[in-house]
Design a protein around this motif. Structure first.
Motif, short mmCIF file in Angstrom:
data_model
loop_
_atom_site.label_atom_id
_atom_site.label_comp_id
_atom_site.label_asym_id
_atom_site.label_seq_id
_atom_site.Cartn_x
_atom_site.Cartn_y
_atom_site.Cartn_z
N ASP A 85 0.91 -1.12 0.08
CA ASP A 85 0.26 0.01 -0.03
C ASP A 85 0.88 1.39 0.12
O ASP A 85 1.83 1.31 0.77
CB ASP A 85 -1.12 -0.06 1.32
CG ASP A 85 -1.92 -1.32 1.42
OD1 ASP A 85 -3.02 -1.19 0.88
OD2 ASP A 85 -1.27 -2.07 2.04
N VAL A 86 0.44 2.25 -0.49
CA VAL A 86 0.98 3.61 -0.74
C VAL A 86 -0.22 4.59 -0.59
O VAL A 86 -0.95 4.84 -1.19
CB VAL A 86 1.75 3.92 -1.90
CG1 VAL A 86 2.27 5.32 -1.85
CG2 VAL A 86 2.82 2.87 -2.31
N ILE A 87 -0.29 5.36 0.80
CA ILE A 87 -1.10 6.05 1.34
C ILE A 87 -0.58 7.38 1.57
O ILE A 87 0.38 7.82 2.34
CB ILE A 87 -1.83 5.47 2.60
CG1 ILE A 87 -2.22 4.02 2.21
CG2 ILE A 87 -2.67 6.32 3.15
CD1 ILE A 87 -2.68 3.39 3.39
N CYS A 88 -1.40 8.33 1.02
CA CYS A 88 -0.81 9.86 1.08
C CYS A 88 -1.73 10.39 2.06
O CYS A 88 -2.91 10.17 2.48
CB CYS A 88 -1.43 10.68 -0.51
SG CYS A 88 -0.24 10.06 -1.80
N LEU A 89 -1.01 11.23 3.11
CA LEU A 89 -1.71 11.82 4.24
C LEU A 89 -1.89 13.47 3.91
O LEU A 89 -2.05 14.24 4.98
CB LEU A 89 -0.85 11.47 5.47
CG LEU A 89 -0.57 9.83 5.75
CD1 LEU A 89 -0.02 9.71 6.79
CD2 LEU A 89 -2.04 9.34 5.92
N LEU A 130 6.85 2.38 6.54
CA LEU A 130 7.74 3.21 6.36
C LEU A 130 7.08 4.61 6.19
O LEU A 130 6.27 4.96 5.23
CB LEU A 130 8.41 3.15 5.07
CG LEU A 130 9.68 4.04 4.96
CD1 LEU A 130 11.11 3.70 5.52
CD2 LEU A 130 9.87 4.17 3.50
N PHE A 131 7.40 5.77 6.97
CA PHE A 131 6.62 6.84 7.11
C PHE A 131 7.48 8.05 6.32
O PHE A 131 8.93 7.74 6.36
CB PHE A 131 6.43 7.40 8.51
CG PHE A 131 5.62 6.37 9.23
CD1 PHE A 131 4.17 6.66 9.08
CD2 PHE A 131 5.87 5.39 9.89
CE1 PHE A 131 3.11 5.90 9.69
CE2 PHE A 131 4.98 4.61 10.52
CZ PHE A 131 3.72 4.81 10.49
N VAL A 132 7.07 8.99 5.60
CA VAL A 132 7.49 9.95 4.85
C VAL A 132 7.07 11.37 5.64
O VAL A 132 5.73 11.78 5.49
CB VAL A 132 7.27 9.88 3.37
CG1 VAL A 132 8.10 10.97 2.75
CG2 VAL A 132 7.65 8.57 2.76
N SER A 133 8.02 12.25 5.82
CA SER A 133 7.55 13.67 6.41
C SER A 133 8.10 14.50 5.37
O SER A 133 9.53 14.21 4.84
CB SER A 133 7.97 13.85 7.55
OG SER A 133 9.35 14.02 7.98
N HIS A 134 7.64 15.90 5.21
CA HIS A 134 8.29 16.87 4.46
C HIS A 134 8.23 18.01 5.01
O HIS A 134 6.99 18.45 5.47
CB HIS A 134 7.65 16.89 2.80
CG HIS A 134 8.62 18.04 2.20
ND1 HIS A 134 7.81 18.76 1.25
CD2 HIS A 134 9.91 17.85 1.73
CE1 HIS A 134 8.50 19.48 0.62
NE2 HIS A 134 9.95 19.18 0.96
N ILE A 183 4.28 4.20 3.46
CA ILE A 183 4.38 3.12 2.27
C ILE A 183 4.42 1.62 3.31
O ILE A 183 5.16 1.48 4.17
CB ILE A 183 5.69 3.22 1.70
CG1 ILE A 183 5.58 4.50 0.89
CG2 ILE A 183 5.78 1.63 0.84
CD1 ILE A 183 7.07 4.70 0.09
N ALA A 184 3.26 0.82 3.03
CA ALA A 184 3.20 -0.43 3.76
C ALA A 184 3.77 -1.35 3.03
O ALA A 184 3.68 -1.56 1.75
CB ALA A 184 1.62 -0.68 3.96
#
Length: 686
Positions: free
Chosen positions: A395-399, A495-499, A507-508
């Motif tokens: 899974d790819v999830i936009c928050l 895996l978490f992504v921050s900007h 990303i799961a």
């Protein structure tokens, strides 16, 4: 530069005269191990007194010019003190056997003409040790041979000398074969490495690196060359060279060595020695430290052997005092326990290490075998051990509303391609599958065991675990708890992504349980393992579900990288003897802390260097094999000790009572020693 003179050569064999050997009394053993570690070298013989060096090698892998260049580059001032034992050859065995035969046909004292030159070294060596006020088996051998000569019994003297030489030769042959096999296994694996060409970074295989190439290295990267740091600072783990697990700080201008690892920081290194030239020292050090390291039982048998020398001397003295019979004394002195005790244990260890290597298990010395039989608790780090570690994006999830799933995956993959972690490679593979473009970003900083940092549009971009982003970087997760909870309950890795300090997506990834996991874990219980422990970063519910499926007793869920060594320490405080199985950079402290550390086949270089055991095949069956081989080795060693004690006690008793003449005593004693050594040797092919 070492001055070399080639005395003779033909393809596959070369003999040098190396004058500098005369100035470094204790360097010969170090030099020999260094040369044996070169891929293609079969054997090395050094005669320090004659300043002679003979090398036999595979002409398909090496030539005389390469060996000469290698010798000229060796700095003997850096040599460590490694004892160089006399190396027995087939020629010496043949000469001694001919000497024994000659004593059967030469009349009376004429036999001394062939006997004395052949036994002189043994007697001289014993006298030298005695002059140093030490009592060892060599002293006993020298006395026994001297008594035989004093009595004019050259047959017994030569028989004893022949049997002693044959026993030593067989032990050395086994050691040499084991060392050569392990040296081959320690040849570096080919890996991907970033290099800089024309100010562009490109990914190549480590065996393609050329001299003067510039390598770009970050945390977790193995250094595949010897060279200087051009820029940057790093903590370098040099355990493979020095045995010291505490990393050392290195900065611009410092020299780094192949086989060491970047633990923290980022550096650029210019390659100065590549390939075989850059790996020799590491392999030599591995063999010296791991295979030469004496286990507890080797120390015990060494002490037993030395004590038995005193017992033999005391019994011989008592017999002489009571009987005044020099024949009986000679018969007693020709029996000692120490040969069988001292030789059989290292031969048994080497044989079992050799057999384990052929079955896909690298055991780093006798200590690993000895500790393995005491294990009652196995701790499994989940990912890459109980699972294959072949992660797959699910899974790819936009928050946030600024990106879509493909854009988020492209951003993550563009940064993660700089890391060799299985999670990173899974994300890169997913992006390639969807043919996503590369997204330009800033320099990548790898924060070991946590994640990656970079910049996107001049704002900080962070990728990593929740623990890293939340606890170390202060990223707020409270608005996304429900989404995260649903995915975590499925046992997925996130895996978490921050900007710009905002969580923008996750990303799961899913992993696959090894098909042999349940069978192996149940097999461990049948082998006496009382406690199976699962250590995972998963939430408690999915971790408990997996534990129930596999029959695991204890679960440590939501464990952070920092927790691993502490959990091992906690179990040890409870009295558990712990085997830790892991594969990652962040497993290294736990692998070191455990009574036995075992690294999986596809584990990181750091994990493999810090572990006591490395699996050479990618399955869990090696754990069962390792335990079986270790238990068999210890049974063999203990039975050899009992056999040597019982048989030699009987022989000594018979000799003291006058039932055995010196020749029969020597034959029975040395025959027992050879039988025990042969029994140990046979184990390598069982």
């Amino acid at each position: 530069m070492n001055k070399l003179i080639v005395k003779s050569y033909y393809p596959g064999r070369i003999r040098f005269k190396l004058a500098i050997l005369a100035h470094f009394e204790n360097a010969a053993g170090w030099l020999k191990q260094g040369l044996l570690a070169i891929q293609g070298v079969k054997s090395v013989r050094i005669n320090q007194a004659a300043k002679s060096l003979v090398i036999e090698y595979d002409p398909l892998l090496l030539n005389n010019d390469v060996l000469k260049h290698r010798l000229q580059q060796i700095d003997l001032t850096q040599a460590s003190d490694i004892e160089l034992d006399h190396e027995y050859t087939k020629g010496e065995i043949t000469l001694n056997l001919l000497g024994s035969l000659s004593t059967l046909f030469l009349p009376g004292r004429i036999g001394a003409l062939t006997t004395l030159p052949l036994i002189a070294d043994t007697i001289f060596n014993g006298a030298k040790i005695l002059a140093d006020k030490k009592i060892k088996v060599e002293v006993l051998d020298a006395i026994a041979l001297s008594l035989s000569v004093y009595r004019g019994d050259y047959k017994t003297a030569m028989l004893t000398q022949s049997l002693l030489t044959l026993g030593e030769y067989m032990e050395q042959q086994t050691s040499r074969k084991s060392d050569q096999l392990l040296a081959e296994l320690m040849q570096p694996k080919i890996s991907d490495v970033w290099i800089e060409r024309d100010k562009q970074k490109i990914l190549i295989k480590s065996d393609k690196i050329k001299q003067q190439e510039i390598l770009v290295l970050g945390p977790g990267d193995a250094i595949p060359v010897d060279g200087h740091i051009l820029s940057g600072e790093a903590l370098i783990n040099q355990a493979s060279l020095t045995g010291e697990s505490v990393p050392v700080a290195r900065e611009s201008g410092a020299y780094v060595y192949a086989g060491t690892l970047v633990q923290e920081g980022n550096i650029k290194v210019i390659a100065e020695k590549v390939g075989c030239e850059a790996t020799t020292a590491r392999i030599a050090q591995f063999i010296a430290s791991s295979l030469s390291q004496k286990s507890e039982i080797q120390e015990v048998t060494q002490e037993m052997a030395d004590r038995r020398v005193n017992i033999t001397l005391a019994v011989g003295g008592a017999v002489f005092a009571l009987t005044q019979d020099i024949n009986r004394v000679a018969s007693v002195f020709l029996v000692d326990y120490s040969c069988a005790l001292k030789l059989s244990t290292p031969v048994a260890f080497k044989s079992m290490i050799y057999r384990a290597a052929k079955q896909g298990i690298l055991l780093k010395g006798g200590r690993a075998i000895e500790q393995a039989v005491k294990i009652d608790t196995c701790v499994f780090d989940k990912t890459g051990t109980l699972t294959y570690g072949d992660m797959e994006v699910s899974d790819v999830i936009c928050l946030d509303t600024k990106n879509n799933a493909k854009q988020l995956l492209a951003i993550a993959a563009s940064v993660e391609e700089h890391c060799h972690h299985p999670l990173s490679q899974a994300i890169v593979n997913a992006a390639k599958h969807h043919k996503l473009p590369h997204i330009e970003h800033g320099e990548v900083e790898y924060v070991i065991a946590h994640g990656l940092k970079s910049h996107l549009n001049d704002k900080e971009l962070i990728l990593g675990s929740r623990h890293f982003l939340e606890s170390h970087e202060g990223i707020d997760f409270k608005n996304h708890e429900e989404t995260i909870e649903i995915l975590e309950q499925q046992g997925l890795h996130l895996l978490f992504v921050s900007h710009h300090q905002q969580l923008i997506g996750l990303i799961a990834l899913k992993d696959h349980l090894r098909k042999e996991a349940y069978e192996v874990l149940q097999g461990l219980k049948k082998r006496g393992i009382k406690k199976l422990v699962l250590l995972t970063g998963d939430k408690q519910a999915p971790a408990d579900k997996l534990a129930k499926k596999l029959g695991i007793d204890v679960v440590f869920a939501q464990a952070t990288p920092e927790d691993k060594a502490n959990i091992v320490k906690q179990l040890q405080r409870q009295g558990d003897k712990v085997l830790y199985i892991g594969d990652g950079v962040n497993d290294a402290p736990a692998l070191t802390m455990a009574d036995i550390g075992l690294a999986m086949n596809k584990s990181t270089e750091l994990a493999q260097q810090t572990a006591d055991v490395v699996l050479l095949q990618d399955d869990l069956y090696g754990i069962e094999k390792m335990l079986d081989i270790s238990h068999e080795a210890m049974r063999l060693i203990n039975s050899n000790i009992r056999l040597a004690e019982v048989v030699n006690t009987g022989i000594m008793g018979a000799a003291a009572l006058g039932w055995l003449n010196p020749a029969a005593s020597a034959l029975l004693h040395n025959g027992t020693t050879l039988a025990v050594i042969l029994r140990s040797l046979a184990a390598k092919d069982a």
